[in-house]
Design a protein around this motif. Sequence first.
Motif, short mmCIF file in Angstrom:
data_model
loop_
_atom_site.label_atom_id
_atom_site.label_comp_id
_atom_site.label_asym_id
_atom_site.label_seq_id
_atom_site.Cartn_x
_atom_site.Cartn_y
_atom_site.Cartn_z
N ALA B 147 -38.05 -75.53 46.50
CA ALA B 147 -37.45 -74.33 47.08
C ALA B 147 -38.25 -73.10 46.68
O ALA B 147 -38.61 -72.26 47.52
N LEU B 148 -38.59 -73.02 45.39
CA LEU B 148 -39.35 -71.87 44.91
C LEU B 148 -40.71 -71.77 45.59
O LEU B 148 -41.14 -70.69 46.02
N LEU B 155 -43.32 -65.73 51.42
CA LEU B 155 -43.51 -64.31 51.11
C LEU B 155 -44.99 -63.97 51.03
O LEU B 155 -45.45 -62.95 51.54
N PHE B 156 -45.76 -64.87 50.41
CA PHE B 156 -47.19 -64.63 50.25
C PHE B 156 -47.89 -64.52 51.61
O PHE B 156 -48.65 -63.59 51.87
N MET B 166 -55.40 -64.95 55.11
CA MET B 166 -55.45 -66.41 55.27
C MET B 166 -55.03 -66.81 56.68
O MET B 166 -55.66 -67.65 57.31
N ARG B 167 -53.95 -66.18 57.17
CA ARG B 167 -53.51 -66.51 58.51
C ARG B 167 -54.56 -66.10 59.54
O ARG B 167 -54.84 -66.82 60.50
N ALA B 190 -57.07 -71.30 49.49
CA ALA B 190 -56.24 -72.32 50.14
C ALA B 190 -56.33 -73.64 49.36
O ALA B 190 -55.31 -74.30 49.12
N TRP B 191 -57.54 -74.02 48.97
CA TRP B 191 -57.69 -75.27 48.21
C TRP B 191 -56.99 -75.17 46.88
O TRP B 191 -56.33 -76.12 46.42
#
Lengths: 263, 289
Positions: B147-148, B155-156, B166-167, B190-191
């Motif tokens: 969940a965390l 949020l990130f 990143m997106r 990402a890695w």
Amino acid sequence: MNPLLRVEKLEVVYGRAITSIQGISLEAHKGEIVALLGTNGAGKSTTLRAISGFLGLDDARVTEGAIHFKDNSLANRPPYLITKLGIVLVPERDKVFPNLSVVENLSAPVATAGANRKRLEEMAFTFFPKLAELRGRTAGLLSGGERQMLALASALVCGPELLLVDELSLGLAPVVVEDLAQRLVEIRDKLGITILLVEQNATVALSIADRGYVLENGRVVLDGDAARLKSHGDIQEFYLGGAGERRSYRDVKQYRRSRRWYG
Amino acid sequence: MQLAINIAVLTAIYALIACGYVLIYRVSRVLNLAHGELMMLSAYLLITTASLFSKTPFIALGAAIFLSLCVGVLVYLFLMRRMTGEMVLAAVLTTVALGVLLRGLVVLIWSAQQQNPAQALGWVNHSLPVFGGRISAAGAALIATTALVYVGLFLFLRFSRYGIRMRAAGQNPLLAAQRGISLHVIYALAWGLSTLTGALAGILISLDSGLDSTMVLIGLKAFPAALVGGLDSLVGALLGSLIIAAAEVLMIYYVDALLSDVVPFLVLILMLVFRPWGLFGTREELDRV
């Protein structure tokens, strides 16, 4: 005075086999708007892409010649480093991140070192006030004109000294193009940003440019200041649509075309 | 009730692993087929740090997680970086090779015997009563961690500048590079994040049920979960995990325990036939699946 950007005898090869431009030389001085004209496949976009950098995926390389920006040589540097030096491209297609909102599109770019990011973002909104109304809109849902505005705005957020614009007018209504062209002039006048503009629409380009180059088949065939190009016979005939009387096909072979070869 | 708890724990396991697949795929369109092995490596790293810091289990835990993060970044720097901006298939095959290599290395270094990191840390995996059923402490920790992690990732990606980058890089790497975003930094991030979440999963699973090289199989079973949800969506990964976990637990309970390893892939095949882009995936990704 040294030019801001100097391209010398540039040659670009795609896929290690196809030479796309062969020996293009051009210059852009600080505060100028320079137009690159030419038909499809003349090598305009490739020239811009070579200046702004290739990815491995493009499978393209600068094989000869040099690109100087201020005191740096740019040939075959990765795009993000070139952007950090102050050259920012507004590409022809895929110019915004479609799944990001307008605000996110403006917060994603990395500003050049030492630039005041907050001020840059505010400035983007002052040049394109319409974007402020569309803040939360997903970029993929914008109209063509709004998308071009967003693309220019997000390029400005990078804090460029030299802005490369690929096909400002592509697929846009004449009124919108006129408006965007005035915006470019404003950007140049107020921020002192040099602009290199690639266009198929010579009328628009020459109306705002100080100087221009005409490319054909990967070579520069004509150059000069905008007024001279506008009055040049070949330009009138081939790019501005202002041919005198109609000719019969029998005369087609008798084109006199003054050519200047570089390199 | 016990059934619901089992499903919840298994969902948490799959979801925590699946988000690692999603993160890397979303950013670089690369399927990291070594994710299960990297996850297992983290659990084995815990064995080592547990023997180094046997007095202070939390330091051992932290060290193992930190080492896993480093492993992720190093894998990118030394292996995947050469693939940046190149063909995706080459990168995917590289991860396959990496997986095989890691599997061999783990057996060489830590032997193929069943290990128990909870014991090494001096922890007892208590069974806690909840809502008329029972849940193991590690299982509860798994649900909380998942969940965390999902809230944190959401949020990130939504609000932080690097998340937005990143997106952006995932949608159009060329434009991202032209906007001054260094793809290397984004991909390394990402890695790192992906192996970090994988490490959390691997460590918690090994605390719950011990550790041997069959853990790779759990990583492999989380892959259908990511795919069913649509490889580029975190919400999808969560829902996909729920579907796979529910199918698996119910099959074991009502039909036969031997089916447990088969069910996820059965669901996967059904999904690929009827909706290959997944529940929440982007439809245009079809050609890449």
